[in-house]
Design an enzyme around this catalytic site. Structure first.
Site, PDB file in Angstrom:
ATOM      1  N   ASP A   1      60.784   3.248  62.757  1.00 45.20           N
ATOM      2  CA  ASP A   1      60.450   4.270  61.926  1.00 45.20           C
ATOM      3  C   ASP A   1      60.157   5.133  63.098  1.00 45.20           C
ATOM      4  OD1 ASP A   1      60.136   5.707  59.788  1.00 45.20           O
ATOM      5  OD2 ASP A   1      57.880   5.113  59.535  1.00 45.20           O
TER       6      ASP A   1
ATOM      7  N   GLU B   1      66.078   4.011  58.655  1.00 46.24           N
ATOM      8  CA  GLU B   1      66.140   4.563  57.141  1.00 46.24           C
ATOM      9  C   GLU B   1      67.361   5.613  57.637  1.00 46.24           C
ATOM     10  OE1 GLU B   1      62.419   5.466  54.292  1.00 46.24           O
ATOM     11  OE2 GLU B   1      62.133   5.635  56.333  1.00 46.24           O
TER      12      GLU B   1
ATOM     13  N   ASP C   1      52.841   3.278  59.438  1.00 43.74           N
ATOM     14  CA  ASP C   1      54.255   3.299  59.774  1.00 43.74           C
ATOM     15  C   ASP C   1      54.467   1.816  60.364  1.00 43.74           C
ATOM     16  OD1 ASP C   1      54.081   5.945  59.654  1.00 43.74           O
ATOM     17  OD2 ASP C   1      53.400   6.412  61.906  1.00 43.74           O
TER      18      ASP C   1
END
Ligand SMILES: [Zn+2]
Length: 475
Positions: A232, A324, A406
């Site tokens: 991330d 993502e 996170d």
């Protein structure tokens, strides 16, 4: 599974890998060399603008003739949009348009004509729906002030000198490098690389040469082929991994970003150009802007360096990397500088991971953009309806898990990969075109049936229905 995986980039197992790779080096040009490069870049622009004007004139002429009712066969002949057609037209006209043409390498004119041919093709592909992504506009004239000076050589004497500190290019001769070209030179000497083209361009007030190289790479396998890592990208940190590792920003990045903001304020205070009143920029404004440009370039370099080091490490280590999908709408909506830089970095991180996973024999999994990686509990799978951005710690009300926000998101991404059984075989890039470079048979699995088409993603609405989803992970 409520959420789908958009893409799986895997790798076919082979002994060697043929890839197209770029090597970029900073140049130290003498004033005379700089003038020569600028002359070539100017020649590229002249050819581009002349050919664009001609294409437009022919189109307008034919349109006008049609309104007079002239037969299709009697219309002014079309001007071809392909590079060979444009080059033929240019070669017929160059003595009139640019009597000085012999002073520059023919590659300079080719650079401009090639850019135009691509621009025209992209425009027509975009119009007919052959090209995915944002609409491409009709090519515009290049201006000396706005466009980046650049020239590309594809033929002639292009080489790296044995001392590895100089390169030789046609017409420009021997140019000094600011850094050693050993990484490329080693491959050239070993015969595992072949230079396809060399482009000289200015970027942030500095000159670079970029070699496009056909490289024959040895196939590798990740150190831990069975391990999965979720990544991330953060604002405060460069990245957060599902292993709990916080990848710090590169050293000096914060200082460089502060300096950049300060210089931006300075540019604002000085007298800039005004198109409406025709006011010319002051010398002090020009100077301040040049410094701001260099500061921007430095921040970009520091960030890129950090991203390269991180992605190389991840691709060498892990068999599967999960990220993502990009939130393009969100990227456009958020105007904050730090967030924008992080978003831009994210696009680059994903691009790096895609090809580096290919080089290293791993795979990259891209999770659906609406997959609630932040809102889901990585312990029990419960999904929260709301999670404010200010909440830096994830606290699960169902199982009592307390974890950095996170890290929790990164863990969810990693868990998603376990549910992926990569299959299918379609190779496309983001624009819907076939890949030209044989990136070791990167396999992209298309979305499942019943989901949106490319460019219209989002299988799950962004709002609502978040709390009743349950994620089931395949083991
Ligand atoms: Zn929980």
């Amino acid at each position: 599974m409520s959420y789908r995986v958009v893409t799986v980039l895997g790798v076919a197992h082979r002994e060697r890998l043929g890839v197209v790779q770029a090597y970029r080096f900073a140049l130290d040009l003498t004033p005379r060399q700089e003038r020569a490069v600028l002359a070539h870049a100017g020649a590229a622009r002249v050819a581009h603008n002349w050919a664009l004007a001609r294409v437009k004139a022919v189109m307008d002429q034919r349109a006008a003739e049609r309104t007079y009712g002239i037969d299709e066969v009697d219309l002014t002949p079309t001007q071809g949009w392909s590079l060979p057609a444009l080059r033929r037209a240019w070669n017929q006209a160059k003595s009139d348009v640019a009597p000085w043409w012999a002073e520059c390498s023919k590659e300079a004119f080719n650079t401009g004509l090639d850019a135009l041919a691509r621009g025209l093709k992209n425009w027509s592909d975009s119009r007919t729906g052959k090209r995915a992504g944002r609409r491409v506009g009709f090519p515009r004239f290049k201006s000396r002030r706005r466009s980046t000076p650049s020239v590309r050589f594809t033929t002639g004497a292009i080489r790296v000198e044995p001392d590895r500190r100089h390169v030789v290019l046609p017409r420009l001769g021997r140019l000094k490098l600011h850094e050693s070209a050993r990484k490329l030179a080693r491959r050239l000497e070993a015969g595992t690389a072949r230079i396809v083209s060399a482009t000289v361009r200015r970027d942030g007030g500095r000159w670079y040469v970029a070699f496009c190289v056909d490289v024959d790479r040895a196939a590798r396998t990740p150190h831990q082929p069975q391990l999965v890592v979720g990544v991330d990208l953060g604002v405060k940190h460069l990245a957060v991994l599902s292993t709990g590792e916080l990848e710090p920003n590169p050293r000096y990045l914060d200082a460089a970003a502060r300096r950049m903001r300060r210089l931006a304020r300075r540019v604002c205070r000085r007298v800039g150009p005004d198109r409406r009143t025709g006011r010319r920029a002051s010398k002090r404004w020009e100077r301040a802007r040049a410094r701001l440009g260099r500061a921007h370039a430095r921040v970009a370099h520091l960030r890129r360096d950090g991203l390269h080091k991180l992605t190389t490490r991840l691709a060498r280590e892990y068999g599967t990397i999960v990220v993502e999908d990009l939130n393009v709408a969100g990227m456009l909506a958020n105007r904050r500088l730090a967030r924008r830089i992080a978003d831009a970095g994210f696009a680059e991180l994903r691009r790096h991971l895609a090809y580096k996973a290919g080089w290293n024999g791993g795979r990259l999994v891209v999770a659906d953009r609406w997959y609630p990686s932040s809102k889901t509990c990585s312990g029990c799978g419960a999904v929260k309806t709301k999670l404010a951005l200010s909440e830096r710690t994830y606290t699960c009300t169902t199982c009592g898990l307390v974890l950095d926000r996170d890290v929790n998101a990164a863990r969810n991404l990693a868990a998603l990969a376990a549910a992926v059984a990569g299959s299918g075989s379609e190779t496309r890039n983001g624009r819907g075109a076939d890949r030209k470079t044989p990136l070791a048979g990167l396999v992209a699995v298309k979305r499942q049936p019943g989901t949106a088409k490319a460019g219209n993603t989002g299988t799950v609405p962004p709002q609502g229905r978040t709390s009743d989803h349950e994620l089931t992970y395949a083991s």
